[in-house]
Design an enzyme around this catalytic site. Sequence first.
Site, short mmCIF file in Angstrom:
data_model
loop_
_atom_site.label_atom_id
_atom_site.label_comp_id
_atom_site.label_asym_id
_atom_site.label_seq_id
_atom_site.Cartn_x
_atom_site.Cartn_y
_atom_site.Cartn_z
N GLU A 185 -15.32 9.16 -4.31
CA GLU A 185 -15.25 7.71 -4.04
C GLU A 185 -16.55 7.17 -3.43
O GLU A 185 -17.04 6.13 -3.84
CB GLU A 185 -14.05 7.38 -3.15
CG GLU A 185 -12.69 7.64 -3.82
CD GLU A 185 -12.47 6.86 -5.12
OE1 GLU A 185 -13.25 5.94 -5.43
OE2 GLU A 185 -11.51 7.20 -5.84
N ALA B 207 -7.61 -0.50 -9.18
CA ALA B 207 -7.63 0.10 -10.50
C ALA B 207 -7.71 1.61 -10.36
O ALA B 207 -8.00 2.13 -9.29
CB ALA B 207 -8.83 -0.40 -11.30
N MET B 208 -7.47 2.32 -11.48
CA MET B 208 -7.38 3.77 -11.45
C MET B 208 -8.06 4.39 -12.66
O MET B 208 -7.84 3.96 -13.79
CB MET B 208 -5.90 4.18 -11.37
CG MET B 208 -5.65 5.66 -11.39
SD MET B 208 -6.35 6.47 -9.91
CE MET B 208 -6.70 8.08 -10.61
N GLU B 209 -8.83 5.44 -12.40
CA GLU B 209 -9.74 6.03 -13.38
C GLU B 209 -9.13 7.11 -14.27
O GLU B 209 -9.86 7.98 -14.76
CB GLU B 209 -10.94 6.65 -12.63
CG GLU B 209 -10.61 7.92 -11.81
CD GLU B 209 -10.33 7.68 -10.33
OE1 GLU B 209 -9.88 6.57 -9.99
OE2 GLU B 209 -10.53 8.60 -9.52
N GLU C 184 -14.56 2.33 -12.15
CA GLU C 184 -13.60 3.25 -12.78
C GLU C 184 -14.24 3.97 -13.95
O GLU C 184 -14.00 5.15 -14.18
CB GLU C 184 -12.33 2.50 -13.22
CG GLU C 184 -11.63 1.69 -12.12
CD GLU C 184 -11.36 2.43 -10.82
OE1 GLU C 184 -11.29 3.68 -10.82
OE2 GLU C 184 -11.24 1.76 -9.77
N GLU D 228 -2.64 9.20 -8.73
CA GLU D 228 -3.44 9.51 -7.55
C GLU D 228 -2.76 8.90 -6.33
O GLU D 228 -2.34 7.75 -6.40
CB GLU D 228 -4.86 8.96 -7.68
CG GLU D 228 -5.75 9.45 -6.54
CD GLU D 228 -7.20 8.95 -6.63
OE1 GLU D 228 -7.52 8.17 -7.54
OE2 GLU D 228 -7.97 9.35 -5.77
N1 BES Z 1 -9.22 6.22 -7.44
C1 BES Z 1 -9.14 4.90 -6.96
C2 BES Z 1 -7.77 4.30 -7.05
C3 BES Z 1 -6.74 4.84 -6.09
C4 BES Z 1 -6.91 4.75 -4.76
C5 BES Z 1 -5.58 5.38 -6.53
C6 BES Z 1 -5.92 5.23 -3.90
C7 BES Z 1 -4.63 5.86 -5.67
C8 BES Z 1 -4.79 5.78 -4.35
C9 BES Z 1 -10.08 3.98 -7.71
O1 BES Z 1 -11.16 4.59 -8.30
C10 BES Z 1 -10.65 3.04 -6.69
O2 BES Z 1 -11.37 3.48 -5.85
N2 BES Z 1 -10.29 1.76 -6.77
C11 BES Z 1 -10.66 0.77 -5.81
C12 BES Z 1 -11.64 -0.21 -6.36
C13 BES Z 1 -13.06 0.25 -6.34
C14 BES Z 1 -13.98 -0.74 -6.97
C15 BES Z 1 -13.55 0.59 -4.95
C16 BES Z 1 -9.39 0.04 -5.47
O3 BES Z 1 -8.40 0.24 -6.17
O4 BES Z 1 -9.39 -0.69 -4.50
ZN ZN Z 2 -12.75 5.07 -7.04
#
Ligand code: BES
Ligand code: ZN
Length: 850
Positions: A313, A255-257, A291, A122
Amino acid sequence: MSESAAQTILLSDYTPFGWRIEKVELTFTLSPKATRVTSRLRFVPNPDAPKQVFFLHGEQLSLIRAAIDGQTVSPEITDTGLTCAVPDGPFTWESEVEIAPAENTALEGLYMSNGMYCTQCEAEGFRKITYYPDRPDVMAPFSVRVDSDLPVLLSNGNPAANGAGWAEWHDPWPKPAYLFALVAGDLVAKTGAFTTASGKKVTLNIWVRPGDQDKCDYALDALERSMKWDEDVYGREYDLDVFNIVAVDDFNMGAMENKGLNIFNSKYVLASPETATDDDFARIEAIIAHEYFHNWTGNRITCRDWFQLCLKEGLTVFRDQQFSGDMRSHPVKRIEDVLMLRARQFREDNGPLAHPVRPESYVEINNFYTATVYEKGAEVIGMLKRLVGDDGYARALDLYFQRHDGDAATIEDWLKVFEDATGRDLSQFKRWYAQPGTPRLSFTDNFNNGRYEINFKQENQNRKSFPTKQPQVIPIALGLLNPNGDEVLPTTVLEMTEATQSFAFDGLAARPIPSILRGFSAPVILDHDASADQRAFLLAHDTDPFNRWEAGRALSKDVLVRMVLRGESPDPAYLEGLAEVLRDNALDPAYRALVLRLPSEDDIAQALADQGHVPDPLAIYRAAQTLRHAIAAHLKDRLELLYADLLCPGPYSPEATDAGRRSLRLTALGLLSRLDGGARAAAHYAAADNMTDQQGALTALLAIGAGDAQVAAFYDQWQDDRLVMDKWFMLQAGLTPPDRAVRTVTALTQHPDFDWKNPNRFRSVIGAFSGNAAGFHDPSGAGYDLVADWLMKMDAVNPQTAARMSTAFETWRRYDADRQGQICEALDRIRARPGLSRDMGEMVGRMRNG
Ligand code: BES
Ligand code: ZN
């Protein structure tokens, strides 16, 4: 790529892809400098799409061969992908490419971290792995084979087959490429099990490097609780036989889902009482949940295009906030979320980087994983829920999952389920997704013959680059209190839809005191110059815990602003109000700690700017120090009592009750250190048997300019633990007093352990320093230069991480002409870097011109 050459992507340009993909088969032959990726994709024409040239994304790939239906083809290749003539009907595309994961420093696509292979796709990283239509509305089932000598080989979905040196995975759920993941390494698992409500047995694995397996218990427990909660609250069950989580040290985000194979920054998985603080535990719980929750809100239902990012998100943040509230304390969680919203999102919305929750254009999508998309996106859902009620929300969500399972959906789809489930017209509400900027709410009121009338006015100031804003729907949760403190109107939600609007309440015996925007019912700024007495009244009597805290917050902001502007000494009504809250042992210690916490220096700078003043960061720092001293002196006896009483009985537990006690106790310690020169904090440090206490004591010492011995001891104790060493760097960079902050941070960047290519370490120093307001804004401009130099250096290896941190400069217009000049010079220097990334080019361009 230079900024001018970079293309702007528009929401209005959306066109569906010309083909569907029925099946994806990938084979990876792993090698650090020459990984081979072969893909076999079954394309069928998409009847819903206009006719178009066959284009596959692909970047930094060496194409070895390509074939259509077994016949070699010679596609035309550019920097961004390939085009090729294809048959009119269905066909099978095959390609083989070579990539070099060991040379991938951007940590996007397939890369290596400590000898382990991992991926981050992503938003648009899959195109660095193979040629593919890398867009979220192209969904397909994936089968993956991994060939490698490494012992653990993982991908999405369920394990299909494996043998020595290979493994196959099959993911039956159609997914977009951004949810693809692959991991290969020498890993060990902490394993658990979960049985879903309908009886499906799921194996849970948390994969970490050998030696870390004893730091996974909390993450595993949080995962089990998340799975149960999503069943109980949203009726959502897990849908594969295994759920894998992998911890990696080098990761751009939290982190990534990825479907069935979440990849985490190790910071948000690994925890033990000795190495992680209470806040770390709480964040691990929240991110594991976040996630996991994406499995439905993001994966089963994904986004049509990246403009719809808030669809997954905003909703998933809203869900993780609900979860954390249920696991811990709703009032405390709400206050923490609002603190974060104001610190990050209001700041963004008030500056050159402001954009709508659903943006309409971007250059680099990675720059739009913002506080506005995430946190304001979650607030918008909270408002929807308030407006339609809990039942309406539950019906709308059921309909959403039923109607859109398997879809790549839009905000229009999302709002439509609320309209269909509740019969409401949400066309005006939709402005929350389209209009940037934080609405300001003000009011006047009067009382006559038992009738109380309150007249609200909303304004969303028109920054020069945005069209005129239309009134938004604002749910205003209101309560009324009698002068004796009794509640005469329990919380009532007023629905404001006009620019100005009045509401009246009859049958009141005396003029009531209004408690407005209870629970922070809308992400707006309440302009309200209440008297100190009125605020002190609400701090003492409001039955809404959020607004009770808010009254104290507003008081302390007023006090600090007056101290900065007029050198006044702190208002006794404020100090007495704090004393009363502290004495109230019926109040949750975590809540009392929040009441004692002062607004940040950045908040005060913004408050001053709002009132037409030019903030001086050093004057703000000094006022905050003086106020802390005054609070400590005034409350000394009470703080000493709390410090003595709040010891946690029994062994360390990360749960909310004990964490709250530690939080208040450490807040007391921080204040008392202002009176005793740090003697108590030094003793506390020496006696600490967990990281919360150790870090808390060190924080108290650093905040008063002491702690040299403890800094050295901490280093000796923890130099081999990467995550704990991040704290060592972060505390010094964030807390060193302004007179030597630049010097100390410069020295930290020269420290042999400043492994700057690791995003966590980089953020611990450069990120923490840019949050050290008085140090960063040093009048010499040296703080700006330091940050700019490092952002340029990082931009050359990891544009995403560098660009995200450039927001340190987003508030430049607040400051005096000298500082503005210095910041613009720093931004222009960054902009002139040869080879500037598209990510950084867009950020600097927007900040400079906005
Ligand atoms: N999908 C995102 C991770 C992501 C963000 C991947 C941007 C690539 C580019 C993931 O679900 C996410 O939102 N992670 C947050 C933490 C969350 C608890 C808000 C993060 O990584 O900060
Ligand atoms: Zn997210």
